[in-house]
Design an enzyme around this catalytic site. Sequence first.
Site, PDB file in Angstrom:
ATOM      1  N   SER A 142      -5.220   6.401  13.437  1.00  0.00           N
ATOM      2  CA  SER A 142      -5.576   7.603  12.682  1.00  0.00           C
ATOM      3  C   SER A 142      -6.065   8.692  13.628  1.00  0.00           C
ATOM      4  O   SER A 142      -6.642   8.388  14.689  1.00  0.00           O
ATOM      5  CB  SER A 142      -6.699   7.240  11.713  1.00  0.00           C
ATOM      6  OG  SER A 142      -7.308   8.390  11.218  1.00  0.00           O
ATOM      7  N   TYR A 154     -15.365   3.076   9.995  1.00  0.00           N
ATOM      8  CA  TYR A 154     -13.912   3.063   9.809  1.00  0.00           C
ATOM      9  C   TYR A 154     -13.227   3.563  11.083  1.00  0.00           C
ATOM     10  O   TYR A 154     -12.328   2.903  11.636  1.00  0.00           O
ATOM     11  CB  TYR A 154     -13.500   3.922   8.606  1.00  0.00           C
ATOM     12  CG  TYR A 154     -12.008   4.191   8.559  1.00  0.00           C
ATOM     13  CD1 TYR A 154     -11.109   3.175   8.254  1.00  0.00           C
ATOM     14  CD2 TYR A 154     -11.485   5.460   8.868  1.00  0.00           C
ATOM     15  CE1 TYR A 154      -9.740   3.403   8.251  1.00  0.00           C
ATOM     16  CE2 TYR A 154     -10.119   5.701   8.860  1.00  0.00           C
ATOM     17  CZ  TYR A 154      -9.245   4.674   8.552  1.00  0.00           C
ATOM     18  OH  TYR A 154      -7.895   4.902   8.558  1.00  0.00           O
ATOM     19  N   GLY A 174       0.802  -1.223   0.000  1.00  0.00           N
ATOM     20  CA  GLY A 174       0.000   0.000   0.000  1.00  0.00           C
ATOM     21  C   GLY A 174       0.836   1.274   0.000  1.00  0.00           C
ATOM     22  O   GLY A 174       2.069   1.244  -0.053  1.00  0.00           O
ATOM     23  N   LYS A 224     -10.764   1.586  14.012  1.00  0.00           N
ATOM     24  CA  LYS A 224      -9.436   1.991  14.511  1.00  0.00           C
ATOM     25  C   LYS A 224      -9.458   2.109  16.036  1.00  0.00           C
ATOM     26  O   LYS A 224      -8.531   1.678  16.728  1.00  0.00           O
ATOM     27  CB  LYS A 224      -9.024   3.335  13.889  1.00  0.00           C
ATOM     28  CG  LYS A 224      -8.720   3.257  12.402  1.00  0.00           C
ATOM     29  CD  LYS A 224      -7.444   2.466  12.130  1.00  0.00           C
ATOM     30  CE  LYS A 224      -7.203   2.232  10.674  1.00  0.00           C
ATOM     31  NZ  LYS A 224      -6.120   1.321  10.374  1.00  0.00           N
ATOM     32  N   ARG A 253     -19.092  18.423   3.487  1.00  0.00           N
ATOM     33  CA  ARG A 253     -19.234  16.963   3.425  1.00  0.00           C
ATOM     34  C   ARG A 253     -19.690  16.499   4.812  1.00  0.00           C
ATOM     35  O   ARG A 253     -19.028  16.824   5.811  1.00  0.00           O
ATOM     36  CB  ARG A 253     -17.876  16.350   3.058  1.00  0.00           C
ATOM     37  CG  ARG A 253     -17.876  14.851   2.911  1.00  0.00           C
ATOM     38  CD  ARG A 253     -16.561  14.335   2.334  1.00  0.00           C
ATOM     39  NE  ARG A 253     -15.414  14.567   3.200  1.00  0.00           N
ATOM     40  CZ  ARG A 253     -14.160  14.207   2.906  1.00  0.00           C
ATOM     41  NH1 ARG A 253     -13.895  13.617   1.748  1.00  0.00           N
ATOM     42  NH2 ARG A 253     -13.178  14.453   3.739  1.00  0.00           N
ATOM     43  N   PHE A 270      -2.033  11.873  10.924  1.00  0.00           N
ATOM     44  CA  PHE A 270      -2.915  12.964  10.537  1.00  0.00           C
ATOM     45  C   PHE A 270      -3.175  12.814   9.022  1.00  0.00           C
ATOM     46  O   PHE A 270      -3.680  11.780   8.619  1.00  0.00           O
ATOM     47  CB  PHE A 270      -2.380  14.304  11.068  1.00  0.00           C
ATOM     48  CG  PHE A 270      -2.768  14.427  12.537  1.00  0.00           C
ATOM     49  CD1 PHE A 270      -2.233  13.554  13.495  1.00  0.00           C
ATOM     50  CD2 PHE A 270      -3.766  15.299  12.947  1.00  0.00           C
ATOM     51  CE1 PHE A 270      -2.671  13.564  14.822  1.00  0.00           C
ATOM     52  CE2 PHE A 270      -4.206  15.331  14.279  1.00  0.00           C
ATOM     53  CZ  PHE A 270      -3.656  14.468  15.209  1.00  0.00           C
TER      54      PHE A 270
HETATM   55  P1  NAD Z   1      -3.585   1.488   1.371  1.00  0.00           P
HETATM   56  O1  NAD Z   1      -4.957   1.029   1.009  1.00  0.00           O
HETATM   57  O2  NAD Z   1      -2.701   1.981   0.291  1.00  0.00           O
HETATM   58  O3  NAD Z   1      -2.812   0.336   2.166  1.00  0.00           O
HETATM   59  C1  NAD Z   1      -3.481  -0.687   2.882  1.00  0.00           C
HETATM   60  C2  NAD Z   1      -3.021  -2.009   2.306  1.00  0.00           C
HETATM   61  O4  NAD Z   1      -3.618  -3.066   3.038  1.00  0.00           O
HETATM   62  C3  NAD Z   1      -3.428  -2.195   0.835  1.00  0.00           C
HETATM   63  O5  NAD Z   1      -2.278  -2.521   0.080  1.00  0.00           O
HETATM   64  C4  NAD Z   1      -4.434  -3.336   0.869  1.00  0.00           C
HETATM   65  O6  NAD Z   1      -4.371  -4.122  -0.316  1.00  0.00           O
HETATM   66  C5  NAD Z   1      -3.984  -4.085   2.109  1.00  0.00           C
HETATM   67  N1  NAD Z   1      -5.037  -4.865   2.764  1.00  0.00           N
HETATM   68  C6  NAD Z   1      -6.303  -4.494   3.091  1.00  0.00           C
HETATM   69  N2  NAD Z   1      -6.952  -5.486   3.710  1.00  0.00           N
HETATM   70  C7  NAD Z   1      -6.074  -6.518   3.798  1.00  0.00           C
HETATM   71  C8  NAD Z   1      -6.163  -7.838   4.334  1.00  0.00           C
HETATM   72  N3  NAD Z   1      -7.285  -8.265   4.907  1.00  0.00           N
HETATM   73  N4  NAD Z   1      -5.070  -8.623   4.259  1.00  0.00           N
HETATM   74  C9  NAD Z   1      -3.922  -8.202   3.679  1.00  0.00           C
HETATM   75  N5  NAD Z   1      -3.798  -6.966   3.152  1.00  0.00           N
HETATM   76  C10 NAD Z   1      -4.855  -6.138   3.211  1.00  0.00           C
HETATM   77  O7  NAD Z   1      -3.757   2.601   2.505  1.00  0.00           O
HETATM   78  P2  NAD Z   1      -2.679   3.534   3.208  1.00  0.00           P
HETATM   79  O8  NAD Z   1      -3.124   4.924   2.989  1.00  0.00           O
HETATM   80  O9  NAD Z   1      -1.321   3.136   2.889  1.00  0.00           O
HETATM   81  O10 NAD Z   1      -3.017   3.194   4.735  1.00  0.00           O
HETATM   82  C11 NAD Z   1      -2.285   2.252   5.486  1.00  0.00           C
HETATM   83  C12 NAD Z   1      -2.892   2.190   6.873  1.00  0.00           C
HETATM   84  O11 NAD Z   1      -2.862   3.487   7.457  1.00  0.00           O
HETATM   85  C13 NAD Z   1      -4.352   1.738   6.904  1.00  0.00           C
HETATM   86  O12 NAD Z   1      -4.548   0.921   8.033  1.00  0.00           O
HETATM   87  C14 NAD Z   1      -5.103   3.040   7.063  1.00  0.00           C
HETATM   88  O13 NAD Z   1      -6.347   2.863   7.708  1.00  0.00           O
HETATM   89  C15 NAD Z   1      -4.149   3.848   7.916  1.00  0.00           C
HETATM   90  N6  NAD Z   1      -4.328   5.300   7.785  1.00  0.00           N
HETATM   91  C16 NAD Z   1      -4.271   5.883   6.541  1.00  0.00           C
HETATM   92  C17 NAD Z   1      -4.472   7.247   6.421  1.00  0.00           C
HETATM   93  C18 NAD Z   1      -4.455   7.924   5.065  1.00  0.00           C
HETATM   94  O14 NAD Z   1      -4.986   9.031   4.945  1.00  0.00           O
HETATM   95  N7  NAD Z   1      -3.869   7.348   4.024  1.00  0.00           N
HETATM   96  C19 NAD Z   1      -4.700   8.026   7.560  1.00  0.00           C
HETATM   97  C20 NAD Z   1      -4.738   7.403   8.807  1.00  0.00           C
HETATM   98  C21 NAD Z   1      -4.545   6.035   8.907  1.00  0.00           C
HETATM   99  N1  UDP Z   2     -11.910  18.026   0.806  1.00  0.00           N
HETATM  100  C1  UDP Z   2     -12.471  18.792  -0.204  1.00  0.00           C
HETATM  101  N2  UDP Z   2     -12.708  18.208  -1.416  1.00  0.00           N
HETATM  102  C2  UDP Z   2     -12.394  16.905  -1.684  1.00  0.00           C
HETATM  103  C3  UDP Z   2     -11.804  16.122  -0.645  1.00  0.00           C
HETATM  104  C4  UDP Z   2     -11.587  16.721   0.586  1.00  0.00           C
HETATM  105  O1  UDP Z   2     -12.779  19.967   0.003  1.00  0.00           O
HETATM  106  O2  UDP Z   2     -12.642  16.430  -2.790  1.00  0.00           O
HETATM  107  C5  UDP Z   2     -11.623  18.641   2.127  1.00  0.00           C
HETATM  108  C6  UDP Z   2     -12.314  17.988   3.303  1.00  0.00           C
HETATM  109  O3  UDP Z   2     -13.576  18.562   3.513  1.00  0.00           O
HETATM  110  C7  UDP Z   2     -11.320  18.282   4.434  1.00  0.00           C
HETATM  111  C8  UDP Z   2      -9.965  18.275   3.744  1.00  0.00           C
HETATM  112  O4  UDP Z   2     -10.236  18.493   2.359  1.00  0.00           O
HETATM  113  O5  UDP Z   2     -11.541  19.571   4.959  1.00  0.00           O
HETATM  114  C9  UDP Z   2      -9.193  16.956   3.887  1.00  0.00           C
HETATM  115  O6  UDP Z   2     -10.052  15.895   3.491  1.00  0.00           O
HETATM  116  P1  UDP Z   2      -9.520  14.404   3.360  1.00  0.00           P
HETATM  117  O7  UDP Z   2     -10.694  13.559   2.934  1.00  0.00           O
HETATM  118  O8  UDP Z   2      -8.313  14.379   2.500  1.00  0.00           O
HETATM  119  O9  UDP Z   2      -9.049  14.041   4.831  1.00  0.00           O
HETATM  120  P2  UDP Z   2      -9.896  13.947   6.217  1.00  0.00           P
HETATM  121  O10 UDP Z   2     -11.240  14.564   6.021  1.00  0.00           O
HETATM  122  O11 UDP Z   2      -9.957  12.502   6.485  1.00  0.00           O
HETATM  123  O12 UDP Z   2      -9.082  14.708   7.203  1.00  0.00           O
END
Ligand code: NAD
Ligand code: UDP
Length: 340
Positions: free
Chosen positions: A125, A149, A11, A153, A292, A178
């Site tokens: 998260s 979701y 990922g 977490k 949203r 974040f």
């Molecule tokens: P991502 O979707 O790119 O990575 C998650 C990976 O997990 C993917 O490659 C997916 O194929 C794999 N996966 C999902 N379910 C699985 C399973 N059951 N078994 C094996 N693999 C599985 O997302 P990311 O943005 O890299 O996020 C990674 C982690 O960080 C996630 O847990 C996500 O919830 C958390 N997170 C992400 C964000 C963000 O904004 N990107 C913010 C806060 C927390």
């Molecule tokens: N946002 C937006 N347009 C989009 C996606 C997000 O205006 O198409 C705004 C959203 O309302 C928030 C900020 O951008 O204020 C970050 O949103 P994102 O979904 O990236 O992260 P999260 O809401 O999970 O912090």
Amino acid sequence: MSTILLTGGAGYIASHTAVVLQQAGFRVIALDNLVNSSEESLRRVAQITGQAVEFIKADIRDADALREVFNRFAIDAVVHFAGLKAVGESTQLPLKYYDYNVAGTVTLCQVMAECNVKQIVFSSSATVYGAAAEVPIHERAPRSATNPYGQSKLMIELILEDLVAADPSWRVAVLRYFNPVGAHESGLIGEDPNGIPNNLMPFISQVAVGKREQLQVFGSDYPTQDGTGVRDYIHVMDLANGHLQALRYLQKHHGIEAFNLGTGQGYSVLDMVKAFSETNDIAVPYQIVDRRPGDVAVCYADATKARQLLDWQTQYSLVDMVRDAWRWQRQNPEGYRQID
Ligand code: NAD
Ligand code: UDP
């Protein structure tokens, strides 16, 4: 050399973490079911580091497959990224989210305990703070969730706390991300969302590259400087470094500790649009639309704890974030998919 298992290893955040860990001398094993990623990301990691990443296609909910991995490799610690992360989808398919995220983590921890691997860094998260009453948000702020979701977490955090209470020999770091953005500076790896991006930065990038007509800015009547939502955007390479520091911390500490990983600086949606278009010299047309549902006005971290205990601080600026996001998008307009 320590061997680290990255669940969800193909990922977005995991692939950047793989680069950092390999470059710091760790051996990296990536396990992923590829539900939201492609193995190509790991080939690119190898291109960057010059070292292959061992890849196992498996699901964290499959205990036998996990056992096989722990038996085959002498794993020292797990960085647990695997999970589903689309907030909107989680409200439609809550059971799927609880299954992948919560049940998947329980299975993983059961197999880890069985195999006597008791070190885990968990991808949590800022969503676990719900609508925080105060910013910057401190790790001690009350936790709540507004969608399945976020709930998943929060549940996982509670499960890990119970696990440590029952067996204090576990070493657990909960990292509350974040808003991760940007990409490795090579432009070889980055965020590759499926379909219409939910998050702001990939949406901006896709508008800039011409895949989408315009950005919809969700709300301009928030109590913020320009009325648009404020978030703590953090460069994914800074985040990746946070995992390295968390693993180092766990080598010396038992128990469980949660850390905010953010810059401590908030930027509005319009700040992001402006930084992206000015830095990259490209137009990002946008339209203001309604808020949203479920969004909070302002969210940014107090990252003092990570600075002090993990000896970690962010190094990438807003300009780095938008420049690197654009380089990745420009070089890979179709993400990891091949263009014929
Ligand atoms: P991502 O979707 O790119 O990575 C998650 C990976 O997990 C993917 O490659 C997916 O194929 C794999 N996966 C999902 N379910 C699985 C399973 N059951 N078994 C094996 N693999 C599985 O997302 P990311 O943005 O890299 O996020 C990674 C982690 O960080 C996630 O847990 C996500 O919830 C958390 N997170 C992400 C964000 C963000 O904004 N990107 C913010 C806060 C927390
Ligand atoms: N946002 C937006 N347009 C989009 C996606 C997000 O205006 O198409 C705004 C959203 O309302 C928030 C900020 O951008 O204020 C970050 O949103 P994102 O979904 O990236 O992260 P999260 O809401 O999970 O912090």
